[in-house]
Design an enzyme around this catalytic site. Structure first.
Site, PDB file in Angstrom:
ATOM      1  N   THR A 100     -23.644 -47.715  -2.759  1.00 53.88           N
ATOM      2  CA  THR A 100     -23.148 -46.373  -2.430  1.00 53.88           C
ATOM      3  C   THR A 100     -22.031 -45.981  -3.380  1.00 53.88           C
ATOM      4  OG1 THR A 100     -21.347 -47.063  -0.953  1.00 53.88           O
ATOM      5  CG2 THR A 100     -23.548 -46.893   0.009  1.00 53.88           C
ATOM      6  N   ASP A 101     -21.812 -44.686  -3.515  1.00 52.21           N
ATOM      7  CA  ASP A 101     -20.541 -44.236  -4.068  1.00 52.21           C
ATOM      8  C   ASP A 101     -19.471 -44.601  -3.038  1.00 52.21           C
ATOM      9  OD1 ASP A 101     -18.696 -43.089  -5.760  1.00 52.21           O
ATOM     10  OD2 ASP A 101     -19.692 -41.153  -5.899  1.00 52.21           O
ATOM     11  N   ALA A 102     -18.211 -44.487  -3.414  1.00 51.85           N
ATOM     12  CA  ALA A 102     -17.133 -44.938  -2.538  1.00 51.85           C
ATOM     13  C   ALA A 102     -17.211 -44.247  -1.174  1.00 51.85           C
ATOM     14  CB  ALA A 102     -15.781 -44.674  -3.188  1.00 51.85           C
ATOM     15  N   LEU A 103     -17.226 -45.043  -0.125  1.00 56.96           N
ATOM     16  CA  LEU A 103     -17.357 -44.490   1.217  1.00 56.96           C
ATOM     17  C   LEU A 103     -16.047 -43.941   1.765  1.00 56.96           C
ATOM     18  CD1 LEU A 103     -19.807 -47.096   2.809  1.00 56.96           C
ATOM     19  CD2 LEU A 103     -20.328 -44.773   2.046  1.00 56.96           C
TER      20      LEU A 103
END
Length: 584
Positions: free
Chosen positions: A280-283
């Protein structure tokens, strides 16, 4: 999970105020990594001080766990570069590579990626969150812009493939981002949740084309998801939950790609045939945290098909560790509802990837001549990418050759220092006056100061769009970004000043307008300027004020050094000069 360990305060300074960089691994974090079998970490510039220090830190990280860690950073080049500059120079960045003439650009992109791979692997970093293969089809894109190679998906695919090859040949896992594409957004997903309204055909022919081509031919180790809604791909919804308590709010939103099984599994896995890891991109970005609590975000992205949840929980002190334990207990409990076969497949992918890539940690990497060879390519990229968008006549060239007095109008003091440092090297007798566009200055005051300098020539630096937090590091940089913004005018104010200066006919005839970042504003602003340039790179080393890009530009203007760049994005240009004429 992949955690960030950017800061940690042993005195339990409140999390939001903790700014003590982790440059050596605290025992508390070592225990946490081992206790919860954390699979990876991401490092930021604060963690990366020197080559020897980084090697020690990465060795400490690997020694803390029984299963080798993914150790990642963002070394895209340009404004998103985390390695210390005295170890490895940052380059002009993706759009600068896109501006290089076709015959040279793939080889140069490959060479720079190879050197980046050597630099990262040499200090124990095995994952690079690069290349960005978003197609910057929106001139107003606030977060991608010059981080993209071009607005042509074929060019993006070719340069992205070269970057994947260069990194992975030297043992660093490449990560294509941000799937299915962040190039046509008006919202920065750090600040909100963007939506792309493209048709299926547009998505396949533009947004996803680089991903599809690279996956088919160059097998990147990972693909990073985007916190972006793509209704044409998936219009199903997910109920929002309170970002702190996890309680249902009653509202539903279209699933962003990060949480969409249709996008991650059906499209990325089945249609594009991607068999590597999905991260994921940063959550902790607002595109997620505005709508979901951390536990829900992790569970839903795993349900959608992600293998790695990046930065799902911020840990900055001992109290955060206690909260993280409770967070993990909830994650473990709720993950019991996820399909066992899906989790098993994900774990197998992760294990196979670590077996394939992390065994290479044992090989020796020679970084002795790395800095010198990388610096050569940094100057080569500047020379090959600086683009002449307009040059009215040869008069401006002659004026620079014989100039005794120069006025610089720059967006801030650091750009002043960068130009002055380059000028002092090649024309030490030149009398220069640099005017920084501080917030308190009026257009009339700046015009008077320029006129009082009685310059033979003028260089105006234009800097747009505004800086994004990703260039500084991440979500914790909002306050620092606001403080940085207070040291220069906002974009609209800068443009007003430029228009006032160039409205003076005599001044305009001796002025070169330089787009220091994205080129999109230049056609309108540069209508009356004698010459207009795009550099795609406004970096200046704050230690010695050096800049390969500014040095090459100054050598071009004052000494006739040739530059070769071609505009990598479509826009209403002003009298673009053929590359053969890019010299004085």
């Amino acid at each position: 999970m992949m955690l960030d360990i950017r800061y940690f305060c042993i005195d339990d300074t409140p999390s939001e105020r903790c700014r003590t960089p982790v440059t050596t691994l605290p025992p508390e974090l070592a225990l946490l990594l081992d206790k919860w079998r954390i699979g990876g970490v991401i490092l930021f510039s604060e963690n990366l001080v020197s080559a020897a220090q980084i090697q020690t830190l990465t060795q400490q990280l690997q020694a803390a766990v029984s299963t080798p860690l993914f150790i990642a950073t963002d070394q895209e080049g340009g404004r998103v570069a985390r390695l210390p500059l005295d170890y490895f120079p940052a380059f002009g960045g993706a759009m600068a590579l896109g501006a290089v003439p076709r015959a040279q650009r793939r080889d140069l992109a490959f060479a720079i990626a190879q050197q980046t791979g050597v630099a990262l692997r040499g200090v124990g970093i095995n994952v690079n969150f690069a290349p960005t293969v978003d197609v910057n089809s929106n001139a107003a894109n606030p977060v991608i812009n010059v981080r993209a190679f071009a607005d042509d998906p074929e060019v993006v695919a070719a340069l992205g493939a070269a970057t994947v090859d260069g990194l992975q040949q030297h043992g660093v896992m490449a990560v294509l981002k941000h799937f299915p594409g962040h190039g046509d957004t008006y919202v920065d997903s750090h600040a909100g949740l963007p939506r792309v309204g493209h048709t299926i055909d547009q998505i396949k022919q533009v947004d996803m084309l680089p991903f599809a081509k690279i996956i088919a031919s160059h097998a990147p180790a990972m693909v990073m998801t985007a916190h972006i809604q793509y209704p044409a791909l998936d219009s199903t919804t997910l109920v929002q939950r309170n970002s702190k308590t996890g309680a249902i709010t009653g509202n539903a939103i279209i699933k962003p790609a990060t949480l969409s099984r249709t996008i991650l599994h059906k499209v990325l896995r089945d249609e594009l045939g991607f068999s590597g890891l999905i991260v994921t991109d940063a959550l902790d970005m607002a595109g997620i945290t505005q709508f979901f609590d951390p536990v829900t975000a992790v569970i839903e992205t795993w349900r959608a098909g992600s293998d790695i949840a990046l930065m799902p929980f911020t840990i900055r002190n001992a109290s955060d560790i206690a909260r993280f334990d409770k967070f993990m207990q909830k994650v473990v409990s709720q993950s019991a509802a996820l399909p066992r076969t899906e989790l098993a497949k994900s774990l197998e992918r992760i294990a196979q990837t670590k077996d394939m890539w992390l065994e290479q940690d044992k090989r020796q990497v020679n970084t002795n001549t790395l800095y010198q060879s990388a610096q050569v390519n940094a100057y080569k990229l500047a020379e090959q990418s600086i683009t002449v968008l307009k040059q009215k006549n040869k008069d401006v060239s002659e004026k620079f050759k014989t100039a005794q007095r120069l006025a610089l109008v720059m967006p801030d003091a650091l750009r002043c220092k960068g130009f002055e440092t380059a000028l002092n090297t090649i024309r030490p007798t030149l009398v220069s006056t640099c005017i920084s566009l501080a917030v308190s200055r009026s257009s009339s005051d700046i015009l008077k100061e320029v006129q009082d300098a009685q310059p033979d020539v003028v260089i105006i630096g234009e800097l747009s769009p505004a800086q994004s937090v990703v260039e500084m590091g991440g979500m914790e940089d909002w306050s620092a970004l606001r403080r940085a913004g207070q040291t220069r005018m906002d974009i609209a104010q800068q443009h007003t000043v430029i228009k006032v200066l160039l409205a003076q006919p005599q001044l305009a005839q001796q002025t070169v307008l330089v787009g220091l970042r994205a080129p999109y504003a230049l056609p309108t602003l540069g209508e009356h300027a004698a010459a207009v340039y795009a550099t795609y790179d406004y970096r200046v080393d704050p230690r010695d004020f050096s800049s390969p890009t500014l040095t090459v530009l100054v050598e071009h203007l004052f000494q006739g050094r040739q530059v070769y760049g071609r505009l990598p994005v479509k826009m209403d240009t002003v009298d673009t000069v053929p590359s053969a004429q890019h010299k004085h």
